[in-house]
Design a protein around this motif. Sequence first.
Motif, PDB file in Angstrom:
ATOM      1  N   ARG A   7       4.384  27.998  10.719  1.00  0.00           N
ATOM      2  CA  ARG A   7       3.687  28.660   9.349  1.00  0.00           C
ATOM      3  C   ARG A   7       3.585  29.736   8.559  1.00  0.00           C
ATOM      4  O   ARG A   7       4.079  30.002   6.665  1.00  0.00           O
ATOM      5  CB  ARG A   7       2.739  28.807   9.811  1.00  0.00           C
ATOM      6  N   GLU A   8       4.775  30.915   9.826  1.00  0.00           N
ATOM      7  CA  GLU A   8       4.971  32.231   9.023  1.00  0.00           C
ATOM      8  C   GLU A   8       6.453  31.878   8.559  1.00  0.00           C
ATOM      9  O   GLU A   8       6.904  32.635   6.708  1.00  0.00           O
ATOM     10  CB  GLU A   8       5.248  33.120   9.717  1.00  0.00           C
ATOM     11  N   TYR A   9       6.949  31.203   8.370  1.00  0.00           N
ATOM     12  CA  TYR A   9       8.368  30.951   8.225  1.00  0.00           C
ATOM     13  C   TYR A   9       8.413  30.623   6.587  1.00  0.00           C
ATOM     14  O   TYR A   9       9.149  29.911   5.772  1.00  0.00           O
ATOM     15  CB  TYR A   9       9.309  29.851   8.477  1.00  0.00           C
ATOM     16  N   GLN A  10       6.842  29.673   5.712  1.00  0.00           N
ATOM     17  CA  GLN A  10       6.194  29.201   5.126  1.00  0.00           C
ATOM     18  C   GLN A  10       6.021  30.008   3.814  1.00  0.00           C
ATOM     19  O   GLN A  10       6.594  29.534   2.593  1.00  0.00           O
ATOM     20  CB  GLN A  10       5.573  27.394   4.836  1.00  0.00           C
ATOM     21  N   ARG A  11       5.688  31.062   4.239  1.00  0.00           N
ATOM     22  CA  ARG A  11       5.782  32.645   3.188  1.00  0.00           C
ATOM     23  C   ARG A  11       7.126  33.517   3.200  1.00  0.00           C
ATOM     24  O   ARG A  11       8.000  33.269   3.674  1.00  0.00           O
ATOM     25  CB  ARG A  11       4.739  33.567   4.156  1.00  0.00           C
ATOM     26  N   GLU A  12       6.325  33.656   1.668  1.00  0.00           N
ATOM     27  CA  GLU A  12       7.354  34.892   1.269  1.00  0.00           C
ATOM     28  C   GLU A  12       7.249  35.882   1.059  1.00  0.00           C
ATOM     29  O   GLU A  12       6.976  36.682   0.005  1.00  0.00           O
ATOM     30  CB  GLU A  12       7.852  34.075  -0.335  1.00  0.00           C
ATOM     31  N   PRO A  13       7.067  37.050   2.209  1.00  0.00           N
ATOM     32  CA  PRO A  13       6.651  38.365   2.523  1.00  0.00           C
ATOM     33  C   PRO A  13       6.779  39.466   1.264  1.00  0.00           C
ATOM     34  O   PRO A  13       7.364  40.303   0.875  1.00  0.00           O
ATOM     35  CB  PRO A  13       6.872  38.434   3.733  1.00  0.00           C
ATOM     36  N   TYR A  14       8.965  39.018   0.455  1.00  0.00           N
ATOM     37  CA  TYR A  14       9.813  40.005   0.091  1.00  0.00           C
ATOM     38  C   TYR A  14      10.142  39.073  -1.960  1.00  0.00           C
ATOM     39  O   TYR A  14      10.616  39.893  -2.448  1.00  0.00           O
ATOM     40  CB  TYR A  14      10.771  40.012   0.519  1.00  0.00           C
ATOM     41  N   ALA A  15       8.646  38.226  -2.157  1.00  0.00           N
ATOM     42  CA  ALA A  15       9.206  37.384  -2.913  1.00  0.00           C
ATOM     43  C   ALA A  15       8.798  38.145  -4.758  1.00  0.00           C
ATOM     44  O   ALA A  15       9.324  38.266  -4.972  1.00  0.00           O
ATOM     45  CB  ALA A  15       8.050  36.541  -3.341  1.00  0.00           C
ATOM     46  N   SER A  16       7.976  39.415  -4.281  1.00  0.00           N
ATOM     47  CA  SER A  16       7.291  40.308  -5.583  1.00  0.00           C
ATOM     48  C   SER A  16       8.443  41.725  -5.354  1.00  0.00           C
ATOM     49  O   SER A  16       8.891  42.157  -6.433  1.00  0.00           O
ATOM     50  CB  SER A  16       5.856  40.852  -5.141  1.00  0.00           C
ATOM     51  N   TYR A  17       8.504  41.982  -3.864  1.00  0.00           N
ATOM     52  CA  TYR A  17      10.292  43.187  -3.743  1.00  0.00           C
ATOM     53  C   TYR A  17      11.620  42.282  -4.941  1.00  0.00           C
ATOM     54  O   TYR A  17      11.338  43.019  -5.583  1.00  0.00           O
ATOM     55  CB  TYR A  17      10.454  43.377  -2.257  1.00  0.00           C
TER      56      TYR A  17
END
Length: 364
Positions: free
Chosen positions: A250-260
């Motif tokens: 599930r974490e791999y589906q997240r994009e934690p750096y998209a806004s960066y």
Amino acid sequence: MTFPIYPSSPTQRRLLTFWSGGWVLLVAGLLMAGVCAWRVPGMLRSRGSPTIGDGKNVASYGFDLSTCLVSRETLLAAGFAKDGLHALLDPPTLTAAEVEAANTKAHGKFLVPGDRVVGVAWNGETRAYPLRILAWHEVVNDTLAGRPIAVTYSPLCDSVVVFDRRVATETLTFGVSGLLYNSNLLMYDRRPEGRGESLWSPLQFRAVAGPAAAAGWRLEVIPAAVMRWGDWRSRHPETRVLAAAPGMAREYQREPYASYFGSDRLRFPVRPLPPPDGPAYKTRVVVVGVHGVRGVFPLSTIAARADANGVWRTALGGSPLRFIYREPPASVWVETDEPHPALETVYCFWFAWYALHPDEALLP
């Protein structure tokens, strides 16, 4: 009190007061702290190891900095503990067919043709490392065709460097230190009971603190390509692919750096910064080394000079090179007719390369 900010345009560098906009940075910092608080404890508990490093003070991480080869002021805590991101060691892999099956079963696709991967080929074996997985681990200690390698990715710099893990008479295993050098990942070499560990800079290819730094140890960069999964699979249908770590799907589906990635602002201080009249900080570049000569090529320049097939031919150090450009997303890989050991490749944002190699200009 003022808060330094690294703006979206190099010509707009300034200071913000709390009331004129610094509060935005304060809120962002609190959000980042919240993310780290959510991510780190679970990972550390799963490893069953004590927490080392408070996320704020470099000294709390316990590394010997008496032999530090860079300014200590450029070292910062990343906001999480040592091993807060769990580096992988000889992880399981999937065939391309198994990737397709995983796409069918997953909540959201595991790996689709437009996803960027790090591709490595050696002695007839090929492997792909999806960046969506690497962003959550940053270091993969692997073995390819009998060769021990380290695949490194620092999302803050979008930097990819692949190394041979053998130095002198040792085969090293790397972890994530929790420290940054000019906004770039610092790895450390694992030692029994943590004694005699050294810090390593992927973008400088060397140890920068600890016994390995005192000995002048450096890492050998090996050829790699950052390209779309569809392109890599088409060229290497026999490839294997880094599999998801247990409990992390599930974490791999997240994009934690998209806004960066979507702005030119930096989260951590960097110095020196590129000249204000040059490319944007987060211009993606590929650094190519051949026969001791290095060139720094913006992807945008390669795209502009590529022919109708997305190919641009040039030369570096007397060696002919072929750059192949594809989009979306923008990706480039480089080929040469010379043997692989002659070629080094590094991918990163322009600001990151400039900060660590300020004497190397963009080409062409």
